[in-house]
Design an enzyme around this catalytic site. Structure first.
Site, PDB file in Angstrom:
ATOM      1  N   ARG A  97       6.434   7.051 -18.732  1.00 48.79           N
ATOM      2  CA  ARG A  97       4.900   6.486 -18.410  1.00 48.79           C
ATOM      3  C   ARG A  97       5.528   5.425 -17.292  1.00 48.79           C
ATOM      4  O   ARG A  97       6.486   4.821 -17.472  1.00 48.79           O
ATOM      5  CB  ARG A  97       4.235   5.973 -19.479  1.00 48.79           C
ATOM      6  CG  ARG A  97       4.193   6.902 -20.610  1.00 48.79           C
ATOM      7  CD  ARG A  97       3.347   6.485 -21.823  1.00 48.79           C
ATOM      8  NE  ARG A  97       3.312   7.282 -22.748  1.00 48.79           N
ATOM      9  CZ  ARG A  97       4.028   7.873 -24.183  1.00 48.79           C
ATOM     10  NH1 ARG A  97       5.339   6.977 -23.990  1.00 48.79           N
ATOM     11  NH2 ARG A  97       3.709   8.461 -24.899  1.00 48.79           N
ATOM     12  N   HIS A 105       6.103  11.834 -27.870  1.00 55.52           N
ATOM     13  CA  HIS A 105       4.697  11.969 -28.369  1.00 55.52           C
ATOM     14  C   HIS A 105       5.065  11.965 -29.952  1.00 55.52           C
ATOM     15  O   HIS A 105       6.074  12.109 -30.598  1.00 55.52           O
ATOM     16  CB  HIS A 105       4.506  13.560 -28.028  1.00 55.52           C
ATOM     17  CG  HIS A 105       3.990  13.812 -26.785  1.00 55.52           C
ATOM     18  ND1 HIS A 105       3.909  14.998 -26.174  1.00 55.52           N
ATOM     19  CD2 HIS A 105       3.495  12.969 -25.814  1.00 55.52           C
ATOM     20  CE1 HIS A 105       3.164  14.902 -24.851  1.00 55.52           C
ATOM     21  NE2 HIS A 105       3.000  13.513 -24.670  1.00 55.52           N
ATOM     22  N   HIS A 151       1.158   9.692 -13.544  1.00 60.97           N
ATOM     23  CA  HIS A 151       1.369  10.687 -14.835  1.00 60.97           C
ATOM     24  C   HIS A 151       1.475  12.170 -14.354  1.00 60.97           C
ATOM     25  O   HIS A 151       1.943  12.794 -15.162  1.00 60.97           O
ATOM     26  CB  HIS A 151       0.017  10.315 -15.796  1.00 60.97           C
ATOM     27  CG  HIS A 151       0.276  10.489 -17.190  1.00 60.97           C
ATOM     28  ND1 HIS A 151       0.769   9.332 -17.792  1.00 60.97           N
ATOM     29  CD2 HIS A 151       0.068  11.386 -18.081  1.00 60.97           C
ATOM     30  CE1 HIS A 151       1.014   9.633 -19.253  1.00 60.97           C
ATOM     31  NE2 HIS A 151       0.635  10.853 -19.336  1.00 60.97           N
ATOM     32  N   LYS A 189       5.265   3.587 -25.718  1.00 57.03           N
ATOM     33  CA  LYS A 189       4.281   3.479 -26.380  1.00 57.03           C
ATOM     34  C   LYS A 189       4.121   3.714 -28.148  1.00 57.03           C
ATOM     35  O   LYS A 189       5.014   4.512 -28.276  1.00 57.03           O
ATOM     36  CB  LYS A 189       3.312   4.987 -25.865  1.00 57.03           C
ATOM     37  CG  LYS A 189       1.728   4.830 -26.230  1.00 57.03           C
ATOM     38  CD  LYS A 189       0.932   6.143 -25.782  1.00 57.03           C
ATOM     39  CE  LYS A 189      -0.472   6.033 -26.212  1.00 57.03           C
ATOM     40  NZ  LYS A 189      -1.137   7.224 -25.390  1.00 57.03           N
ATOM     41  N   ARG A 226       4.873  13.111 -15.029  1.00 49.30           N
ATOM     42  CA  ARG A 226       5.201  13.311 -16.204  1.00 49.30           C
ATOM     43  C   ARG A 226       4.936  14.596 -16.640  1.00 49.30           C
ATOM     44  O   ARG A 226       5.512  15.395 -17.312  1.00 49.30           O
ATOM     45  CB  ARG A 226       4.482  12.024 -16.994  1.00 49.30           C
ATOM     46  CG  ARG A 226       4.766  12.430 -18.688  1.00 49.30           C
ATOM     47  CD  ARG A 226       4.245  10.993 -19.328  1.00 49.30           C
ATOM     48  NE  ARG A 226       3.890  11.038 -20.835  1.00 49.30           N
ATOM     49  CZ  ARG A 226       4.931  10.656 -21.744  1.00 49.30           C
ATOM     50  NH1 ARG A 226       6.042  10.465 -21.150  1.00 49.30           N
ATOM     51  NH2 ARG A 226       4.680  10.734 -22.841  1.00 49.30           N
ATOM     52  N   TYR A 235       1.442  21.719 -22.773  1.00 48.11           N
ATOM     53  CA  TYR A 235       2.354  22.149 -21.755  1.00 48.11           C
ATOM     54  C   TYR A 235       2.576  23.724 -21.967  1.00 48.11           C
ATOM     55  O   TYR A 235       2.935  24.417 -20.803  1.00 48.11           O
ATOM     56  CB  TYR A 235       3.564  21.498 -21.488  1.00 48.11           C
ATOM     57  CG  TYR A 235       3.362  19.965 -21.137  1.00 48.11           C
ATOM     58  CD1 TYR A 235       2.803  19.602 -19.952  1.00 48.11           C
ATOM     59  CD2 TYR A 235       3.509  19.271 -22.305  1.00 48.11           C
ATOM     60  CE1 TYR A 235       2.719  18.464 -19.857  1.00 48.11           C
ATOM     61  CE2 TYR A 235       3.374  17.552 -22.167  1.00 48.11           C
ATOM     62  CZ  TYR A 235       2.772  17.370 -20.966  1.00 48.11           C
ATOM     63  OH  TYR A 235       2.354  16.146 -20.353  1.00 48.11           O
TER      64      TYR A 235
END
Length: 291
Positions: free
Chosen positions: A133, A254, A228, A158, A231, A263
């Site tokens: 990120r 994640h 992003h 995150k 990413r 994805y």
């Protein structure tokens, strides 16, 4: 600093919220006070409903953005002011699901090649090579690049989680070129701030945004490309190369595998390898019969 602002910051700090969340929440309450021209602790459910409608109707904020704004309002009134909160009176908007834009490998190469400076180029290369990120990229330290293990340590990502991502040999070579190019070797931050990249603080995420937008414009890729996007490209191209979802989940940081299954929708080989049920039907060729 006002008493209310101080109280809210203290409650956010006690819960160890990320700096980006702190900024977003405080900004929302400041905007609420400006809209009604009154201290936010003097407002109630009727004003909150008006404010939500205003954000949707006039500001035209996306539903997912509205969810964060509503969470900020809830935090202020429940955690800071200790007031009851009614979900029925101030509901969270329904989430929307949209597939993100993904570039082909050739388009990613065009984007990187279009970077106007070596500094912008290395930012874009690092984004694509690691799937970080932009806030994580900005906070990288020189010591996070582990040449021995060929990994990059991502600290405090995150959710305040640490993780490791791969260090591509090609990226390592480009990083060494970049460090040699700098006027002064960085002491702490891998990407120092200020004009000559010699500052004591790291670059801001806005610099990374500008690098991506300027390169996208120069490459003729449109105005929908942002950090992003790289990413998403990183994850999608890994999946198309045979990486499994669990590995991609760990690399992206994640929390749930469900986030990573996005994805599967973006991977062209998987879409093309799945036959439509129409192909199995034995149906009459109408045009051939009419000839």
């Amino acid at each position: 600093m006002t008493h209310l602002r101080k109280m809210m910051l203290e409650e956010l700090e006690r819960r160890n919220y990320s700096q980006s969340t702190v900024r977003a929440y405080v900004k929302t309450i400041e905007d609420l006070a400006r809209y009604f021209k009154r201290p936010p602790n003097q407002l109630g459910p009727n004003q909150l409903r008006q404010y939500q409608a205003y954000l949707f109707r006039e500001r035209k904020l996306a539903p997912n953005t509205m969810i964060q704004r509503t969470a900020a309002l809830r935090f202020f009134f429940v955690a800071t002011l200790r007031r009851p909160w009614s979900i029925a009176e101030t509901p969270y908007p329904r989430k929307t699901f949209r597939l993100p834009k993904v570039l082909s490998a050739e388009q990613v190469a065009r984007l990187i090649d279009a970077a106007p400076t070596l500094f912008y180029r290395i930012l874009l290369m690092t984004l694509y090579a690691t799937g970080l990120r932009r806030a994580e990229l900005a906070q990288l330290k020189v010591s996070d690049v582990d040449k021995e293990r060929m990994v990059i340590h991502v600290k405090g990502g995150k959710g305040r989680k640490d993780r490791d991502v791969m260090l591509s040999p090609k990226l390592l070579q480009e990083l060494e070129r970049y460090l040699h190019w700098l006027r002064r070797p960085p002491e702490l931050w891998l990407f120092p701030g200020n004009r000559w990249h010699t500052g004591k603080r790291p670059i801001t995420s806005k610099v990374i945004w500008a690098a991506c937008r300027e390169a996208a414009t120069r490459a003729g890729l449109g105005d929908e490309i942002h950090p992003h996007t790289l990413r998403h490209c990183f994850a999608t191209h890994l999946l198309e190369s045979g990486a499994d979802l669990r590995t991609i989940q760990l690399l992206l940081g994640h929390r749930d595998l469900e986030e990573t299954t996005l994805y599967l929708h973006l991977s062209n080989p998987r879409l093309h390898a799945t036959a439509s049920p129409l192909d199995k039907l034995k149906i009459i060729d109408v045009l051939e019969d009419n000839e």
